[in-house]
Design a protein around this motif. Sequence first.
Motif, short mmCIF file in Angstrom:
data_model
loop_
_atom_site.label_atom_id
_atom_site.label_comp_id
_atom_site.label_asym_id
_atom_site.label_seq_id
_atom_site.Cartn_x
_atom_site.Cartn_y
_atom_site.Cartn_z
N THR A 127 -20.71 -6.65 8.21
CA THR A 127 -21.52 -7.71 7.53
C THR A 127 -22.08 -8.55 8.56
OG1 THR A 127 -19.76 -9.21 7.27
CG2 THR A 127 -20.32 -7.91 5.41
N VAL A 128 -23.50 -8.92 8.55
CA VAL A 128 -24.14 -9.80 9.38
C VAL A 128 -24.81 -11.02 8.57
CG1 VAL A 128 -26.05 -10.04 11.10
CG2 VAL A 128 -24.62 -7.88 10.86
N ILE A 129 -24.73 -12.27 8.98
CA ILE A 129 -25.72 -13.44 8.36
C ILE A 129 -27.03 -12.87 8.26
CG2 ILE A 129 -26.07 -15.81 8.54
CD1 ILE A 129 -23.45 -16.23 10.11
N VAL A 130 -27.54 -13.02 7.23
CA VAL A 130 -28.85 -12.73 6.79
C VAL A 130 -29.76 -13.30 7.74
CG1 VAL A 130 -28.65 -11.83 4.68
CG2 VAL A 130 -29.39 -14.19 4.95
N GLN A 131 -29.66 -14.53 8.26
CA GLN A 131 -30.59 -15.29 8.90
C GLN A 131 -30.60 -14.71 10.48
OE1 GLN A 131 -28.76 -16.71 6.87
NE2 GLN A 131 -30.02 -17.92 5.52
N ARG A 132 -29.97 -13.91 10.85
CA ARG A 132 -29.57 -13.31 12.15
C ARG A 132 -30.74 -11.90 12.42
NH1 ARG A 132 -25.12 -13.88 15.02
NH2 ARG A 132 -26.70 -13.19 16.87
#
Length: 182
Positions: A127-132
């Motif tokens: 999972t990755v923060i979408v803003q990244r």
Amino acid sequence: MTAENFPSFRMATTADVAAIVALVESAYRGESGLRGWTTESHLLDGRRTDAADVGELIGRPDSRILLAENDGRLKASCHVESQGEAGYFGMFAVDPSEQGSGLGKRMLAEAERMAREEWHCRAMRMTVIVQREELIAWYVRRGYRRIGEYQPFPYGDERFGIPRRDDLRFEVLLKDFTGATA
């Protein structure tokens, strides 16, 4: 690239907890994180992890923290866990002074190899923060796919940091190992 530039990989023990916490914090938060491109300082304040969290991951069954060292110095770490047919990859940190050197690619490849060969996983999830977006693009270049699955950010739980904005969420990325080369 010379042989001395290649990291050695090993699994973390409880003796490594303080060094792992320091590395993760340096890569994601504060002034040192601003030297590298993986910082989340513009999105989150507070801590990224602590000794209790790292110790719990080391002690959990089917969970490992993989370390990359060069000349006995910790340069990168990540958490890898068997979750059925898929491995989970997270808490990835590369020393800010080593970012861009290719170490991250080698670390990710080693984590994928471990999940495939030791746990016989068919895929790896993260999972990755979408803003990244820049970080997501880096993973996409390494064979991960955006699968349209999202998870909420745990607002109010300071174990994940103190959000600087109210629109954070995680995107799930997936890499299928069947037919893939790492």
